[in-house]
Design a protein around this motif. Sequence first.
Motif, PDB file in Angstrom:
ATOM      1  N   THR A  30       7.018  -8.001   6.215  1.00 30.17           N
ATOM      2  CA  THR A  30       5.852  -7.174   5.885  1.00 30.17           C
ATOM      3  C   THR A  30       5.168  -7.655   4.610  1.00 30.17           C
ATOM      4  O   THR A  30       3.938  -7.598   4.512  1.00 30.17           O
ATOM      5  CB  THR A  30       6.226  -5.683   5.770  1.00 30.17           C
ATOM      6  OG1 THR A  30       7.298  -5.535   4.846  1.00 30.17           O
ATOM      7  CG2 THR A  30       6.624  -5.123   7.126  1.00 30.17           C
ATOM      8  N   LEU A  32       3.078 -10.526   5.692  1.00 29.91           N
ATOM      9  CA  LEU A  32       1.859 -10.045   6.343  1.00 29.91           C
ATOM     10  C   LEU A  32       0.852  -9.529   5.329  1.00 29.91           C
ATOM     11  O   LEU A  32      -0.361  -9.732   5.482  1.00 29.91           O
ATOM     12  CB  LEU A  32       2.194  -8.958   7.359  1.00 29.91           C
ATOM     13  CG  LEU A  32       2.876  -9.449   8.625  1.00 29.91           C
ATOM     14  CD1 LEU A  32       3.384  -8.266   9.441  1.00 29.91           C
ATOM     15  CD2 LEU A  32       1.948 -10.326   9.430  1.00 29.91           C
ATOM     16  N   LYS A  33       1.334  -8.876   4.288  1.00 24.40           N
ATOM     17  CA  LYS A  33       0.439  -8.405   3.229  1.00 24.40           C
ATOM     18  C   LYS A  33      -0.232  -9.598   2.541  1.00 24.40           C
ATOM     19  O   LYS A  33      -1.434  -9.560   2.246  1.00 24.40           O
ATOM     20  CB  LYS A  33       1.201  -7.562   2.212  1.00 24.40           C
ATOM     21  CG  LYS A  33       0.302  -6.946   1.165  1.00 24.40           C
ATOM     22  CD  LYS A  33       1.071  -6.014   0.258  1.00 24.40           C
ATOM     23  CE  LYS A  33       0.130  -5.390  -0.764  1.00 24.40           C
ATOM     24  NZ  LYS A  33       0.843  -4.451  -1.639  1.00 24.40           N
ATOM     25  N   VAL A  84      -0.802 -12.565   3.906  1.00 20.58           N
ATOM     26  CA  VAL A  84      -1.754 -13.134   4.853  1.00 20.58           C
ATOM     27  C   VAL A  84      -3.009 -12.274   4.917  1.00 20.58           C
ATOM     28  O   VAL A  84      -4.127 -12.787   4.986  1.00 20.58           O
ATOM     29  CB  VAL A  84      -1.107 -13.299   6.244  1.00 20.58           C
ATOM     30  CG1 VAL A  84      -2.136 -13.686   7.292  1.00 20.58           C
ATOM     31  CG2 VAL A  84       0.001 -14.341   6.182  1.00 20.58           C
ATOM     32  N   ARG A  85      -2.835 -10.974   4.872  1.00 16.58           N
ATOM     33  CA  ARG A  85      -4.003 -10.078   4.855  1.00 16.58           C
ATOM     34  C   ARG A  85      -4.849 -10.330   3.613  1.00 16.58           C
ATOM     35  O   ARG A  85      -6.078 -10.321   3.679  1.00 16.58           O
ATOM     36  CB  ARG A  85      -3.547  -8.619   4.918  1.00 16.58           C
ATOM     37  CG  ARG A  85      -4.668  -7.613   4.816  1.00 16.58           C
ATOM     38  CD  ARG A  85      -5.666  -7.731   5.968  1.00 16.58           C
ATOM     39  NE  ARG A  85      -6.783  -6.832   5.698  1.00 16.58           N
ATOM     40  CZ  ARG A  85      -8.051  -7.162   5.850  1.00 16.58           C
ATOM     41  NH1 ARG A  85      -8.397  -8.333   6.315  1.00 16.58           N
ATOM     42  NH2 ARG A  85      -8.994  -6.298   5.562  1.00 16.58           N
ATOM     43  N   ALA A  86      -4.209 -10.583   2.472  1.00 18.49           N
ATOM     44  CA  ALA A  86      -4.956 -10.905   1.252  1.00 18.49           C
ATOM     45  C   ALA A  86      -5.760 -12.189   1.449  1.00 18.49           C
ATOM     46  O   ALA A  86      -6.915 -12.285   0.991  1.00 18.49           O
ATOM     47  CB  ALA A  86      -4.007 -11.040   0.070  1.00 18.49           C
ATOM     48  N   GLU A 125      -6.966 -13.223   4.298  1.00 12.49           N
ATOM     49  CA  GLU A 125      -8.098 -12.849   5.158  1.00 12.49           C
ATOM     50  C   GLU A 125      -9.231 -12.241   4.342  1.00 12.49           C
ATOM     51  O   GLU A 125     -10.408 -12.550   4.558  1.00 12.49           O
ATOM     52  CB  GLU A 125      -7.665 -11.846   6.222  1.00 12.49           C
ATOM     53  CG  GLU A 125      -6.909 -12.424   7.368  1.00 12.49           C
ATOM     54  CD  GLU A 125      -6.582 -11.382   8.423  1.00 12.49           C
ATOM     55  OE1 GLU A 125      -6.471 -11.774   9.591  1.00 12.49           O
ATOM     56  OE2 GLU A 125      -6.433 -10.180   8.095  1.00 12.49           O
ATOM     57  N   VAL A 126      -8.880 -11.378   3.415  1.00 15.42           N
ATOM     58  CA  VAL A 126      -9.884 -10.730   2.572  1.00 15.42           C
ATOM     59  C   VAL A 126     -10.602 -11.777   1.717  1.00 15.42           C
ATOM     60  O   VAL A 126     -11.832 -11.756   1.591  1.00 15.42           O
ATOM     61  CB  VAL A 126      -9.247  -9.626   1.698  1.00 15.42           C
ATOM     62  CG1 VAL A 126     -10.214  -9.102   0.654  1.00 15.42           C
ATOM     63  CG2 VAL A 126      -8.749  -8.482   2.586  1.00 15.42           C
ATOM     64  N   GLN A 177     -12.969 -13.778   3.977  1.00 15.42           N
ATOM     65  CA  GLN A 177     -14.178 -13.022   4.333  1.00 15.42           C
ATOM     66  C   GLN A 177     -15.129 -12.920   3.143  1.00 15.42           C
ATOM     67  O   GLN A 177     -16.334 -13.100   3.287  1.00 15.42           O
ATOM     68  CB  GLN A 177     -13.798 -11.628   4.829  1.00 15.42           C
ATOM     69  CG  GLN A 177     -14.934 -10.889   5.485  1.00 15.42           C
ATOM     70  CD  GLN A 177     -15.407 -11.549   6.774  1.00 15.42           C
ATOM     71  OE1 GLN A 177     -14.604 -11.915   7.616  1.00 15.42           O
ATOM     72  NE2 GLN A 177     -16.691 -11.712   6.932  1.00 15.42           N
TER      73      GLN A 177
END
Length: 96
Positions: free
Chosen positions: A39, A42-43, A45-47, A49-50, A53
């Motif tokens: 997890t 994943l956090k 990887v999400r960072a 993505e942000v 973007q």
Amino acid sequence: MLASTCAVATATIPLPAELEALFQTVTAAIENLAQDSPTAALKAVRALEVIAQRTAHWPAHDARGQDPQTVAADLGLSVDATRGLLARFGGWHSHG
């Protein structure tokens, strides 16, 4: 798979060596983190993505005004895939 990835990398627009090294470091760190905490990985990887973007919006708009074949070749993508990528990062709907 590695050979085709290398072939695409050499046929596309080059990235600065320091950025490539940074990406390799981040990739290894996330892969190591995933072994201990999926997890947290994943956090991370999400960072990413942000960050992608947030930082890709204006480059996507600028690239949209360039020759689609050239942009696709630089990215190592088809023209359709490039249009989709630019639309996603630029915040408009893809029409192709």
